[in-house]
Design a protein around this motif. Structure first.
Motif, short mmCIF file in Angstrom:
data_model
loop_
_atom_site.label_atom_id
_atom_site.label_comp_id
_atom_site.label_asym_id
_atom_site.label_seq_id
_atom_site.Cartn_x
_atom_site.Cartn_y
_atom_site.Cartn_z
N THR A 1 2.50 1.69 -3.42
CA THR A 1 1.54 2.13 -4.44
C THR A 1 1.35 3.64 -4.40
O THR A 1 1.32 4.30 -5.45
N GLY B 1 0.81 -1.21 0.00
CA GLY B 1 0.00 0.00 0.00
C GLY B 1 0.84 1.26 0.00
O GLY B 1 0.55 2.22 -0.74
N ALA C 1 -4.71 4.41 -2.06
CA ALA C 1 -3.94 3.37 -1.37
C ALA C 1 -4.54 3.03 -0.01
O ALA C 1 -4.60 1.86 0.38
#
Length: 380
Positions: free
Chosen positions: A314, A311, A361
């Motif tokens: 990203t 996450g 995210a």
């Protein structure tokens, strides 16, 4: 009709069986190591769940749910600790509590004090920067950054945000975290300059969002503490995995929402303090990044560090891609690459890009956490 042949003396007729007389025995041997190491039935239930055994599977072992199956396994399998306790000599004196030795387990008052350190260091640094100029300002900024990093490390090694003995970490996650903090500090100014055709000089930056996140460590620690305590309490009172899951994910959503409200309040408060004139402009990216950090830390603490690192990475990739496409749009014939970024910046300003990147995210991590952290194995 022919009479049945008599059974020879001394020989018993084997009864017809459709399955094993003790269906739990095979499962007990298969998971014997788990049962021997467990300190309570809940740990066995979590281990069985991690191996794919559900309440429906437990019914094949003549149990209504995984918890009752775990209780039988716990009662039937002798644990290695029991044998060691019976043979080990009595200790001369009791071991001191972890709090007394400075171990990772500390009282709420102590880890709350550690959670206050980042905000205190950041506030002192801002005051020093406001009363300094030239080389002195640079020295205070560097010293404040080092002190803030040390305060965060001390906070993350204690209390509900720690991972030592409770979960694994991904080393690259630290790099992604520093990138996101650096972008929050001056990334919006860089992107705005790139879209406008620059940068022609130093791009502007604001310390207000960083100060807000430093102070927000306190509500983050308390949200993590409340989630762990209430999830464990619900695990103790649940009589099935579905019952536990149904009560855990609303708890997670509630605490994440409360944290987002806390960061929003801190951001609005910082907007009216000296040096916080841009506080309202950075409200959305600050809340999005703070929520992303909280979810990533919760997943790391409860045994899902890879998901947390994904996450964070990203969000970093999205912010880097936005700057890269804005710069690549200057290449002849490649102006179309910068069109999406320009449209977002013109509609909501440069902070909208980081807000979208971190928000997307965080939403992805929230969806994953609602499933992963609703499992019993995440709380043992």
């Amino acid at each position: 009709m022919t009479a049945p042949l008599p059974t020879p003396p001394g020989q018993l007729r084997a009864p017809a069986r459709r399955g094993p007389a003790d269906p739990v025995k095979a499962l007990m041997h298969r998971h014997r190591d788990l049962c021997e190491r467990a300190v309570d039935p809940l740990e066995i239930a979590a281990g069985l769940e991690a191996h794919g055994i559900t309440d429906r599977t437990a019914a094949r072992f003549r149990h209504r749910d995984v918890f009752s199956l775990a209780e039988e396994l716990y009662a039937r399998v002798p644990r290695a600790t029991d044998t060691e306790a019976a043979t080990a000599p009595a200790p001369a004196a009791a071991d001191p509590a972890p709090e007394a030795t400075g171990g990772p387990a500390v009282s709420p008052a102590r880890w709350t004090a550690y959670a206050l350190l980042p905000g205190a260091v950041c506030a002192a640094t801002l005051v020093g920067l406001d009363h300094s100029t030239g080389q002195g300002r640079l020295a205070i900024g560097l010293a404040g950054a080092l002190a803030l990093s040390g305060a965060l490390s001390a906070c993350l090694r204690r209390g509900p945000l720690r991972t030592e003995g409770r979960g694994r970490t991904v080393p690259a996650a630290g790099l992604w975290t520093y990138w996101l903090l650096g972008y929050l500090l001056c990334g919006d100014g860089l992107l705005a300059a790139l879209v406008a055709g620059g940068p022609d000089g130093p791009w502007p930056g604001s310390l207000t969002p960083l100060a807000v996140l430093a102070v927000a460590v306190v509500p983050a620690a308390w949200c993590a503490h409340l989630f762990a305590v209430h999830a464990r309490r619900r695990l103790n009172g649940s009589r099935g995995l579905a019952d536990f899951t149904a009560g855990t994910w609303p708890l997670l959503l509630t605490l994440v929402g409360l944290y987002a409200l806390a960061v929003t309040g801190l951001s609005l408060l910082a907007a009216y303090t000296p040096g916080g004139v841009n506080g309202t402009e950075t409200l959305a990216p600050t809340v999005a990044l703070g929520t992303l950090f909280l979810l990533a830390r919760l997943l790391t603490v409860h045994g899902f560090p890879e998901s947390a690192a994904t996450g964070l990475a990203t969000a970093c990739a999205a912010e880097a891609l936005a700057c890269a496409t804005a710069l690549a749009g200057r290449i002849p014939g490649c102006g179309f690459l910068a069109v999406p970024v320009r449209a977002v910046v013109e509609a909501g300003g440069a902070p909208a890009v980081s807000a979208l990147a971190c928000g997307a995210a965080a939403l992805g991590l929230l969806t994953h956490a609602a499933v992963a952290l609703s499992r019993a194995s995440a709380h043992t």
